[in-house]
Design a protein around this motif. Structure first.
Motif, PDB file in Angstrom:
ATOM      1  N   ASP A  25      -7.226  -9.088   5.646  1.00 34.76           N
ATOM      2  CA  ASP A  25      -7.082  -8.995   7.255  1.00 34.76           C
ATOM      3  C   ASP A  25      -7.129  -7.422   7.577  1.00 34.76           C
ATOM      4  OD1 ASP A  25      -7.316 -11.768   7.184  1.00 34.76           O
ATOM      5  OD2 ASP A  25      -5.285 -12.176   7.701  1.00 34.76           O
ATOM      6  N   VAL A  26      -7.792  -6.977   8.404  1.00 38.08           N
ATOM      7  CA  VAL A  26      -7.584  -5.641   8.633  1.00 38.08           C
ATOM      8  C   VAL A  26      -7.208  -5.482  10.342  1.00 38.08           C
ATOM      9  CG1 VAL A  26      -9.174  -3.561   8.965  1.00 38.08           C
ATOM     10  CG2 VAL A  26      -9.427  -5.160   7.164  1.00 38.08           C
ATOM     11  N   TYR A  27      -6.334  -4.850  10.356  1.00 37.70           N
ATOM     12  CA  TYR A  27      -5.877  -4.432  11.535  1.00 37.70           C
ATOM     13  C   TYR A  27      -5.898  -3.031  12.014  1.00 37.70           C
ATOM     14  CZ  TYR A  27      -3.007  -8.865  11.337  1.00 37.70           C
ATOM     15  OH  TYR A  27      -2.789 -10.123  11.160  1.00 37.70           O
ATOM     16  N   PHE A  28      -6.545  -2.753  13.239  1.00 35.92           N
ATOM     17  CA  PHE A  28      -7.051  -1.554  13.558  1.00 35.92           C
ATOM     18  C   PHE A  28      -5.797  -0.629  14.643  1.00 35.92           C
ATOM     19  CE2 PHE A  28     -10.568  -3.623  12.325  1.00 35.92           C
ATOM     20  CZ  PHE A  28     -11.545  -2.545  11.959  1.00 35.92           C
ATOM     21  N   ILE A  29      -5.406   0.341  13.977  1.00 34.07           N
ATOM     22  CA  ILE A  29      -4.315   0.888  14.794  1.00 34.07           C
ATOM     23  C   ILE A  29      -4.647   2.254  15.638  1.00 34.07           C
ATOM     24  CG2 ILE A  29      -1.717   1.768  14.562  1.00 34.07           C
ATOM     25  CD1 ILE A  29      -2.249  -0.966  13.582  1.00 34.07           C
ATOM     26  N   GLY A  30      -4.720   2.143  16.798  1.00 29.52           N
ATOM     27  CA  GLY A  30      -5.277   3.136  17.846  1.00 29.52           C
ATOM     28  C   GLY A  30      -6.845   3.651  17.175  1.00 29.52           C
ATOM     29  N   GLU A  31      -7.262   4.884  17.183  1.00 28.73           N
ATOM     30  CA  GLU A  31      -8.478   5.035  17.115  1.00 28.73           C
ATOM     31  C   GLU A  31      -8.679   5.739  15.434  1.00 28.73           C
ATOM     32  OE1 GLU A  31     -11.221   4.936  18.994  1.00 28.73           O
ATOM     33  OE2 GLU A  31      -9.957   3.854  20.265  1.00 28.73           O
ATOM     34  N   GLU A  32      -7.456   5.821  14.963  1.00 27.20           N
ATOM     35  CA  GLU A  32      -7.667   6.638  13.510  1.00 27.20           C
ATOM     36  C   GLU A  32      -7.237   5.795  12.225  1.00 27.20           C
ATOM     37  OE1 GLU A  32      -8.216   9.895  13.220  1.00 27.20           O
ATOM     38  OE2 GLU A  32      -9.042   9.916  15.322  1.00 27.20           O
ATOM     39  N   TYR A  33      -6.510   4.838  12.496  1.00 25.85           N
ATOM     40  CA  TYR A  33      -6.010   4.123  11.256  1.00 25.85           C
ATOM     41  C   TYR A  33      -6.149   2.570  11.344  1.00 25.85           C
ATOM     42  CZ  TYR A  33      -3.564   8.614  11.603  1.00 25.85           C
ATOM     43  OH  TYR A  33      -3.122   9.967  11.708  1.00 25.85           O
ATOM     44  N   ILE A  34      -6.106   2.169   9.846  1.00 29.38           N
ATOM     45  CA  ILE A  34      -6.097   0.751   9.993  1.00 29.38           C
ATOM     46  C   ILE A  34      -4.973   0.290   8.773  1.00 29.38           C
ATOM     47  CG2 ILE A  34      -8.562   0.319  10.204  1.00 29.38           C
ATOM     48  CD1 ILE A  34      -8.797   0.257   6.923  1.00 29.38           C
ATOM     49  N   VAL A  35      -4.468  -1.059   9.219  1.00 26.48           N
ATOM     50  CA  VAL A  35      -3.681  -1.595   8.148  1.00 26.48           C
ATOM     51  C   VAL A  35      -4.407  -2.768   7.171  1.00 26.48           C
ATOM     52  CG1 VAL A  35      -1.554  -3.130   8.050  1.00 26.48           C
ATOM     53  CG2 VAL A  35      -1.694  -1.285   9.497  1.00 26.48           C
ATOM     54  N   MET A  36      -4.593  -2.678   6.135  1.00 26.32           N
ATOM     55  CA  MET A  36      -5.329  -3.926   5.479  1.00 26.32           C
ATOM     56  C   MET A  36      -4.535  -4.720   4.496  1.00 26.32           C
ATOM     57  SD  MET A  36      -8.551  -3.483   2.588  1.00 26.32           S
ATOM     58  CE  MET A  36      -9.481  -2.470   3.841  1.00 26.32           C
ATOM     59  N   ILE A  37      -4.462  -5.894   4.813  1.00 26.24           N
ATOM     60  CA  ILE A  37      -3.401  -6.863   4.243  1.00 26.24           C
ATOM     61  C   ILE A  37      -4.261  -7.597   3.251  1.00 26.24           C
ATOM     62  CG2 ILE A  37      -1.824  -8.727   4.536  1.00 26.24           C
ATOM     63  CD1 ILE A  37      -1.272  -7.567   7.703  1.00 26.24           C
ATOM     64  N   ALA A  38      -3.972  -7.487   1.875  1.00 27.90           N
ATOM     65  CA  ALA A  38      -4.363  -8.625   1.040  1.00 27.90           C
ATOM     66  C   ALA A  38      -3.555  -9.890   1.042  1.00 27.90           C
ATOM     67  CB  ALA A  38      -4.528  -7.910  -0.318  1.00 27.90           C
ATOM     68  N   SER A  39      -4.444 -10.942   1.348  1.00 28.71           N
ATOM     69  CA  SER A  39      -3.726 -12.312   1.576  1.00 28.71           C
ATOM     70  C   SER A  39      -3.945 -12.811   0.119  1.00 28.71           C
ATOM     71  CB  SER A  39      -4.767 -13.149   2.618  1.00 28.71           C
ATOM     72  OG  SER A  39      -5.686 -13.496   2.018  1.00 28.71           O
ATOM     73  N   ASP A  40      -3.545 -14.134   0.226  1.00 27.56           N
ATOM     74  CA  ASP A  40      -3.688 -14.831  -0.842  1.00 27.56           C
ATOM     75  C   ASP A  40      -4.685 -15.935  -1.205  1.00 27.56           C
ATOM     76  OD1 ASP A  40      -1.364 -13.616  -2.434  1.00 27.56           O
ATOM     77  OD2 ASP A  40      -0.023 -15.029  -1.387  1.00 27.56           O
ATOM     78  N   ARG A  41      -5.808 -15.627   0.047  1.00 26.12           N
ATOM     79  CA  ARG A  41      -6.905 -16.456  -0.118  1.00 26.12           C
ATOM     80  C   ARG A  41      -7.754 -16.327  -1.054  1.00 26.12           C
ATOM     81  NH1 ARG A  41      -6.429 -14.776   5.275  1.00 26.12           N
ATOM     82  NH2 ARG A  41      -8.039 -13.210   5.169  1.00 26.12           N
ATOM     83  N   ILE A  42      -8.474 -17.155  -1.738  1.00 27.86           N
ATOM     84  CA  ILE A  42      -9.329 -16.972  -2.839  1.00 27.86           C
ATOM     85  C   ILE A  42     -10.718 -17.833  -2.441  1.00 27.86           C
ATOM     86  CG2 ILE A  42      -8.788 -18.852  -4.098  1.00 27.86           C
ATOM     87  CD1 ILE A  42      -9.526 -17.466  -6.612  1.00 27.86           C
TER      88      ILE A  42
END
Length: 318
Positions: A25-42
């Motif tokens: 899941d990728v969260y976009f922060i402002g115009e410059e950054y992202i937070v990428m969360i690696a889930s336990d989905r397979i």
């Protein structure tokens, strides 16, 4: 039962949008950054399994981090910080809509095409007289389209340039980086008694510069063979021992599921989920040579949110 992270629903400071993929899941922060969360989905056969695999996201995130740091001398990458076992914070790039797939061995999709009589893949010639899992004389690059929806498809260098997906200059940079990254991965795998068979890289542009994105050399994006016994198995035309999530696909096949129309996803028993967790941890330890430290999953969502917010504020990213 160990807790797994299968969904996320965070609201970080300056969050503008969210993209939810099969695993990340990728969260976009402002115009410059992202937070990428690696889930336990397979996922397997283009379907997300109904049960999460505890610690799988941590394994993927930490393997990707390990290799991103080990290759940053080759080209810049998107990674800025790893504030949590499941989280990476990095630069937002403009994605280049092709995946650079590189193959050192005739296996998987390439073998299926070869067995069907084809000797050209993505415009690249494949020699006559090869057997499954044989090494190519030189690694070959077989790009695929990066589909927003549906399946990725093979594409040749000529088609990429004719369609104007990237310029000739940029594409040749991608080729150079792909070979260099793969060579580094091959060398690191060999030190661990492994063969990096094939893998894929994703690139983006930031400030006019090519940047490496996403994950690299993880068991979800790469195929590994065990080096010990490889040649003997080839000589005897035996299947190779793989270090990948192939065993999950085999379990599904044995339970009559290959993602085909009309097939129903089987119920995944808890003992198999525990086995998959253990296999992913073994993958991490074999690939990196490091002991895996299980993160506290008691309040996994709270942990992730707290650690990520501290990172965003502490680095004045927001």
């Amino acid at each position: 039962m160990m807790k797994s992270l299968t969904t996320t629903d965070f609201n970080f400071p300056n969050q503008t949008e969210v993209y939810k993929g099969k695993v990340r899941d990728v969260y976009f922060i402002g115009e410059e950054y992202i937070v990428m969360i690696a889930s336990d989905r397979i996922s397997a056969f283009d379907h997300i399994l109904p049960a999460g695999i505890p610690f799988k996201g941590q394994v993927l995130n930490q393997v990707a981090t390990y290799f991103l740091k080990a290759t940053e001398d080759i080209l810049p990458n998107w990674l800025i910080d790893v504030p949590d076992p499941n989280v990476a914070v990095g630069h937002k790039c403009e994605p280049i809509r092709i995946e650079m797939v590189i193959r050192g061995y005739l296996t998987g999709h390439a073998w299926r095409e070869y067995k069907a009589g084809k000797r050209t893949l993505c415009g690249v010639e494949m020699p006559e007289g090869m057997n499954e899992n044989d090494p190519f004389p030189e690694p070959i690059i077989t790009p695929s389209t990066k589909a927003v929806e549906g399946h990725d498809e093979d594409i040749s260098k000529v088609e990429i340039l004719n369609q104007g997906i990237v310029s000739k200059e940029v594409y040749e940079q991608l080729e150079k980086y792909t070979h260099q990254l793969y060579q580094r991965g091959v060398e690191m795998a060999k030190e661990r008694g492994l063969i990096l068979v094939d893998t894929k890289y994703e690139f983006g542009m930031k400030d006019g510069q090519v940047m490496l994105m996403d994950e690299i050399h993880t068991p979800d994006s790469s195929r590994y063979f065990y080096l010990d016994g490889y040649q003997e198995r080839q000589d005897n035309k035996q299947p190779q021992r793989q270090l990948s999530k192939e065993f999950v696909r085999q379990w599904l096949i044995e339970h009559d599921f290959q993602g085909l129309e009309g097939q129903e996803m089987p119920v995944i028993p808890e003992d198999f989920i525990a086995l998959v967790t253990q296999r992913y941890i073994e993958l991490y330890e074999k690939i990196t040579g490091q002991s895996f430290k299980r993160a506290d999953t008691t309040n996994i969502e709270t942990r992730i949110e707290s650690n990520t917010r501290k990172s965003l504020q502490g680095k004045t990213l927001v």
